[in-house]
Write a protein that holds these residues in place. Structure first.
Motif, PDB file in Angstrom:
ATOM      1  N   ARG A 140      -8.224  -2.852   1.978  1.00 36.15           N
ATOM      2  CA  ARG A 140      -7.069  -2.244   1.322  1.00 36.15           C
ATOM      3  C   ARG A 140      -7.386  -0.886   0.704  1.00 36.15           C
ATOM      4  NH1 ARG A 140      -4.479  -7.325  -1.932  1.00 36.15           N
ATOM      5  NH2 ARG A 140      -6.656  -7.973  -1.933  1.00 36.15           N
ATOM      6  N   ILE A 195       0.837  -1.203   0.000  1.00 36.91           N
ATOM      7  CA  ILE A 195       0.000   0.000   0.000  1.00 36.91           C
ATOM      8  C   ILE A 195       0.875   1.257   0.000  1.00 36.91           C
ATOM      9  CG2 ILE A 195      -1.550   1.377   1.456  1.00 36.91           C
ATOM     10  CD1 ILE A 195      -2.976  -1.182   2.221  1.00 36.91           C
ATOM     11  N   GLN A 253      -5.574   2.484   1.899  1.00 35.54           N
ATOM     12  CA  GLN A 253      -4.793   3.207   0.904  1.00 35.54           C
ATOM     13  C   GLN A 253      -5.252   4.656   0.819  1.00 35.54           C
ATOM     14  OE1 GLN A 253      -3.938   1.270  -2.843  1.00 35.54           O
ATOM     15  NE2 GLN A 253      -4.024   3.193  -3.961  1.00 35.54           N
TER      16      GLN A 253
END
Length: 351
Positions: free
Chosen positions: A233, A200, A237
């Motif tokens: 995610r 990330i 992010q």
């Protein structure tokens, strides 16, 4: 004999004690000072206070003035950074001993300050979410009616020139609705699956590297032992991207951003103990954050830039909170660090 006993007593105290002169030269330092500054007592005796540290929240001129006037002083919750890069929050007490000499007592209050900051942040985040949700409800209802009326009116109009005006109404209504949705942020985390935090960080660095100038340098300081863990995610992010983008804007595209990860154990977040966690730090060497903004920095619509929306940090905090984590902040001129503390294994009752 009495002097030796007094020195032994001072060396057993937890607070760092320094006897300084009118130029802030160190004439005596106890053992706690060695631990705080990372320097031996002998070495401290060869330096001035300003040479022992890289940053202090109190101006040296203020301390010198107090010493010259033989005036006691107290400074609370000051930032102190050592030559080794260790940051502490401290209380400082200056006690005059004789003309031009004084005893400087430095008490480290990192733990108390962190708990206070976390409680304040949690209350701030909760109050902001309640306020925004209430406003969102009051805004969305009339906004929907306004948009619907504009669509009905558009169907009745034949002239393209008039339809252009209804199109503007619909476009602006959609823009306001999008702004409200951003203020609210995602209310529930999306699909959780094992992900790598370093991947990330690399994606964020690549995106910001393309967005800003080549004079923006990224330094990686990763802990390779950190395992993959369950995360949303996209949400994480976005949180990291908002913080890194803020750092790049503060640097005006010129400077250094350090991406640092560390594993840590036995971390308490919002009153809950977590066995293992990861600390993700975004550190820049910019001008630092204005002291007036620090207490309200995570509120929606609060920003230090004229062109800023004030939503980036609020969205980041919401995303991290949904991962049972928190965001810590340390900032002084030349150093600003946002640290995301994320549990590697969420508490069972939160799964």
């Amino acid at each position: 004999m009495a002097d030796i006993q007094e020195i032994n007593l001072l060396n057993h105290l937890n607070a760092a004690l320094l006897v300084v002169n009118r130029t802030l030269g160190v004439e005596f330092a106890n053992q706690a000072s060695e631990q705080l500054f990372g320097l031996s007592q002998r070495r401290l005796g060869e330096l001035t206070l300003t040479e022992c540290i890289s940053h202090l929240g109190v101006k040296p001129a203020q301390l010198k003035e107090n010493l010259a006037d033989s005036q006691a002083a107290a400074f609370y919750a000051m930032s102190l950074a050592t030559l080794e890069g260790q940051h502490h929050t401290v209380d400082l007490f200056l006690t005059p001993l004789s003309p031009g000499r004084g005893l400087l007592e430095i008490r480290v209050i990192d733990q108390q300050q962190r708990i206070s900051q976390e409680l304040h942040q949690y209350a701030q985040h909760h109050a902001a979410q309640l306020l925004v949700r209430g406003l969102a409800h009051e805004i969305k209802n009339p906004l929907g009616g306004l948009r619907g009326a504009a669509q009905l009116l558009e169907r009745q109009l034949e002239e393209a020139r008039l339809k252009e005006f209804t199109g503007i109404i619909i476009e602006q209504a959609d823009r306001l609705r999008s702004l409200v949705d951003k203020l609210l942020g995602p209310q529930k985390p999306g699909q959780r699956e094992p992900g790598n935090i370093h991947r990330i960080l690399e994606q964020v660095a690549r995106l910001c590297g393309l967005e800003f100038s080549e004079q923006l340098t990224f330094v990686r300081d990763y802990d390779p032992s950190i395992p993959d863990f369950d995360m949303d995610r996209d949400l994480l992010q976005q949180a990291v991207l908002n913080i890194v983008r803020n750092a790049a804007q503060a640097l005006e595209g010129r400077g250094t951003i350090t991406l640092k990860t560390r594993a840590c154990s036995q971390i308490t977040i919002a009153g809950k103990r977590h066995r293992m966690a990861v600390a993700v730090s975004v550190i820049d060497d910019g001008p630092g954050i204005d002291e007036k903004l620090k207490d309200t920095l995570f509120y929606p619509m609060v920003t230090g830039r004229q062109e800023g929306s004030g939503l980036g940090l609020s969205i980041a905090q919401n995303a991290v909170a949904q991962h049972q984590g928190r965001i810590d902040l340390d900032s002084w001129p030349g150093h600003t660090a946002f640290t995301l503390v994320l549990p590697l294994i969420p508490n069972k009752e939160e799964k």
